[in-house]
Design a protein around this motif. Structure first.
Motif, PDB file in Angstrom:
ATOM      1  N   SER A 256      -2.936   2.834   1.852  1.00 22.97           N
ATOM      2  CA  SER A 256      -2.993   4.289   1.675  1.00 22.97           C
ATOM      3  C   SER A 256      -4.410   4.820   1.855  1.00 22.97           C
ATOM      4  O   SER A 256      -4.624   6.026   1.949  1.00 22.97           O
ATOM      5  CB  SER A 256      -2.464   4.685   0.290  1.00 22.97           C
ATOM      6  OG  SER A 256      -3.286   4.139  -0.729  1.00 22.97           O
TER       7      SER A 256
ATOM      8  N   ASN B 127       5.017   1.722   5.743  1.00 22.55           N
ATOM      9  CA  ASN B 127       5.169   0.948   4.514  1.00 22.55           C
ATOM     10  C   ASN B 127       6.584   1.117   3.997  1.00 22.55           C
ATOM     11  O   ASN B 127       6.906   2.092   3.330  1.00 22.55           O
ATOM     12  CB  ASN B 127       4.148   1.400   3.470  1.00 22.55           C
ATOM     13  CG  ASN B 127       4.165   0.527   2.222  1.00 22.55           C
ATOM     14  OD1 ASN B 127       4.995  -0.365   2.094  1.00 22.55           O
ATOM     15  ND2 ASN B 127       3.264   0.793   1.302  1.00 22.55           N
TER      16      ASN B 127
ATOM     17  N   SER C  94       8.411  -0.097   1.507  1.00 25.50           N
ATOM     18  CA  SER C  94       8.449  -0.817   0.233  1.00 25.50           C
ATOM     19  C   SER C  94       8.320   0.187  -0.898  1.00 25.50           C
ATOM     20  O   SER C  94       7.709   1.245  -0.758  1.00 25.50           O
ATOM     21  CB  SER C  94       7.312  -1.848   0.147  1.00 25.50           C
ATOM     22  OG  SER C  94       6.063  -1.227   0.239  1.00 25.50           O
TER      23      SER C  94
ATOM     24  N   THR D 210       2.568  -7.252   6.074  1.00 22.50           N
ATOM     25  CA  THR D 210       3.463  -7.624   4.977  1.00 22.50           C
ATOM     26  C   THR D 210       2.922  -8.860   4.261  1.00 22.50           C
ATOM     27  O   THR D 210       2.624  -9.865   4.909  1.00 22.50           O
ATOM     28  CB  THR D 210       4.864  -7.930   5.519  1.00 22.50           C
ATOM     29  OG1 THR D 210       5.320  -6.818   6.291  1.00 22.50           O
ATOM     30  CG2 THR D 210       5.841  -8.212   4.389  1.00 22.50           C
TER      31      THR D 210
ATOM     32  N   GLN E 215      11.024  -5.101   1.921  1.00 17.28           N
ATOM     33  CA  GLN E 215       9.612  -4.789   2.086  1.00 17.28           C
ATOM     34  C   GLN E 215       9.138  -5.141   3.500  1.00 17.28           C
ATOM     35  O   GLN E 215       9.408  -6.227   4.006  1.00 17.28           O
ATOM     36  CB  GLN E 215       8.757  -5.553   1.082  1.00 17.28           C
ATOM     37  CG  GLN E 215       7.267  -5.187   1.200  1.00 17.28           C
ATOM     38  CD  GLN E 215       6.393  -5.998   0.270  1.00 17.28           C
ATOM     39  OE1 GLN E 215       6.622  -7.176   0.091  1.00 17.28           O
ATOM     40  NE2 GLN E 215       5.393  -5.370  -0.310  1.00 17.28           N
TER      41      GLN E 215
ATOM     42  N   ILE F 197       5.480  -4.014   5.742  1.00 15.94           N
ATOM     43  CA  ILE F 197       4.308  -3.179   5.977  1.00 15.94           C
ATOM     44  C   ILE F 197       3.748  -3.569   7.337  1.00 15.94           C
ATOM     45  O   ILE F 197       3.531  -4.754   7.621  1.00 15.94           O
ATOM     46  CB  ILE F 197       3.239  -3.382   4.885  1.00 15.94           C
ATOM     47  CG1 ILE F 197       3.837  -3.182   3.492  1.00 15.94           C
ATOM     48  CG2 ILE F 197       2.083  -2.402   5.087  1.00 15.94           C
ATOM     49  CD1 ILE F 197       2.889  -3.512   2.361  1.00 15.94           C
TER      50      ILE F 197
END
Length: 347
Positions: free
Chosen positions: A96, A139, A141, A218, A314, A316
């Motif tokens: 982020s 993302n 997740s 990830t 999940q 990423i």
């Protein structure tokens, strides 16, 4: 992940033996959707889409010298975990943070530059608000995004853009795309790095042209929503090139307008007829690890995400659209003296 062994006759001849495959759900555009519609963003109406089951093959099993993988198959597998680590990017990094995304982007640009021995620049599209050299991060997740397979697509199909805009030639389609890209770039770094004339020439030459690099961030390995790519045929011809040559492009892809922040961009969705064609081979990297990256053509390699049953959701990832210039790199510029620039895996 359940692996299935299928008859080798289902695969092109370059798969030398029975390959482990996994069945996955994927979304394609219905064949009857009119060419050249308009959409706000990438999300399409559910009644435009239909689900197909694809049999995915591990691209690591392709018996190929890596330095020809991109031109032969439309995709190449890189391992950038060491480069990320050197910049302090580890598993569970704070994606982020814009600073983190910028650092990741710089790693990607340097990796592509070293791969070709020429300077690579960031040529991002209009769909996301990015700074120059900032990687776009997805993302899936913790409920941050609605996790579902995206429609299979190719980012820029020049023949489709020519049809959509009524352009008399592919070069005119390139010019129209450039006008949008040029005015939409964030900051002045892009304008200082390349001229409009250079942009047009480099994309048109397709050597290698416009590229995407897609990186797994990830933690551990990707178990769900992997990136899947339509591999080139045995003669190294992509679906886009073949359909263009045969005059059947509109039957394979649908190039349409996407509206972002008051500006029009284009994308080309892959039609269901392509998913039903059993002559095609769909490649992915099972259990893709943190730091592994897929390098592929932005204008020639159809791709999308798939659902692999009831596995953890999940995922990423980071990605970037890149253009390789003709300016050579030196070891001083890439800090490559005395060490391997990029560790590349054999596919």
């Amino acid at each position: 992940m359940r692996l299935l062994c299928w008859s080798v006759t289902l695969l092109p001849a370059w798969f030398q033996s029975c390959s482990s495959q996994v069945a996955a759900k994927a979304k394609f555009l219905k064949d009857n959707v009119p060419f050249g519609f308009t959409s706000k963003g990438f999300l399409l109406p559910p009644d435009y889409l239909e689900e197909h089951i694809l049999n995915l093959t591990d691209i690591r099993s392709v018996p190929l010298v890596t330095k020809t993988a991109l031109s032969s198959f439309g995709v190449e597998l890189l391992d950038l975990s060491a480069e990320l680590g050197q910049e302090g990017i580890e598993e569970n990094c704070n994606v982020s943070s814009r600073e983190v995304r910028l650092t990741i982007g710089q790693v990607l640009l340097k990796a592509v530059g070293r791969r070709f021995g020429r300077r690579a620049i960031h040529a991002h599209d209009l769909s996301v608000d990015l700074e120059y050299s900032e990687a776009y991060v997805n993302n899936f997740s913790g409920g941050e995004h609605e996790a579902e397979p995206g429609v299979f697509h190719a980012d820029k199909v020049w023949g489709g853009i020519a049809e959509l805009t009524g352009s008399p030639s592919l070069s005119k389609a390139l010019e129209l795309t450039l006008d949008a890209q040029w005015t939409g770039q964030a900051g002045g770094d892009f304008e200082q790095s390349i001229s409009p004339k250079q942009f047009l020439r480099l994309v048109a030459e397709q050597a290698p042209g416009l590229l995407n690099i897609w990186l797994s961030l990830t933690p551990g390995q990707i178990q769900q929503w992997p990136l899947v790519l339509l591999l080139n045929a045995e003669n190294a011809m992509s679906l886009i090139a073949r359909a263009t040559a045969e005059g059947s492009l509109k039957g394979a892809v649908n190039t349409y307008w996407t509206q972002f922040q008051g500006q029009n961009d284009t994308i080309s969705a892959i039609r269901s007829s392509v998913a039903r064609d059993t002559s095609h081979s769909w490649g992915f990297v099972p259990d893709m690890s943190f730091g592994e990256a897929l390098l592929f053509y932005a204008d020639r390699t159809p791709h999308g995400t798939t659902a692999l049953g009831q596995l953890p959701e999940q995922r990423i990832s980071a990605e970037m659209q890149v253009l390789v210039t003709n300016e050579p790199l030196t070891c001083r510029e890439t800090e490559c003296e005395g060490k391997e620039a990029v560790k590349v895996r054999r596919l």
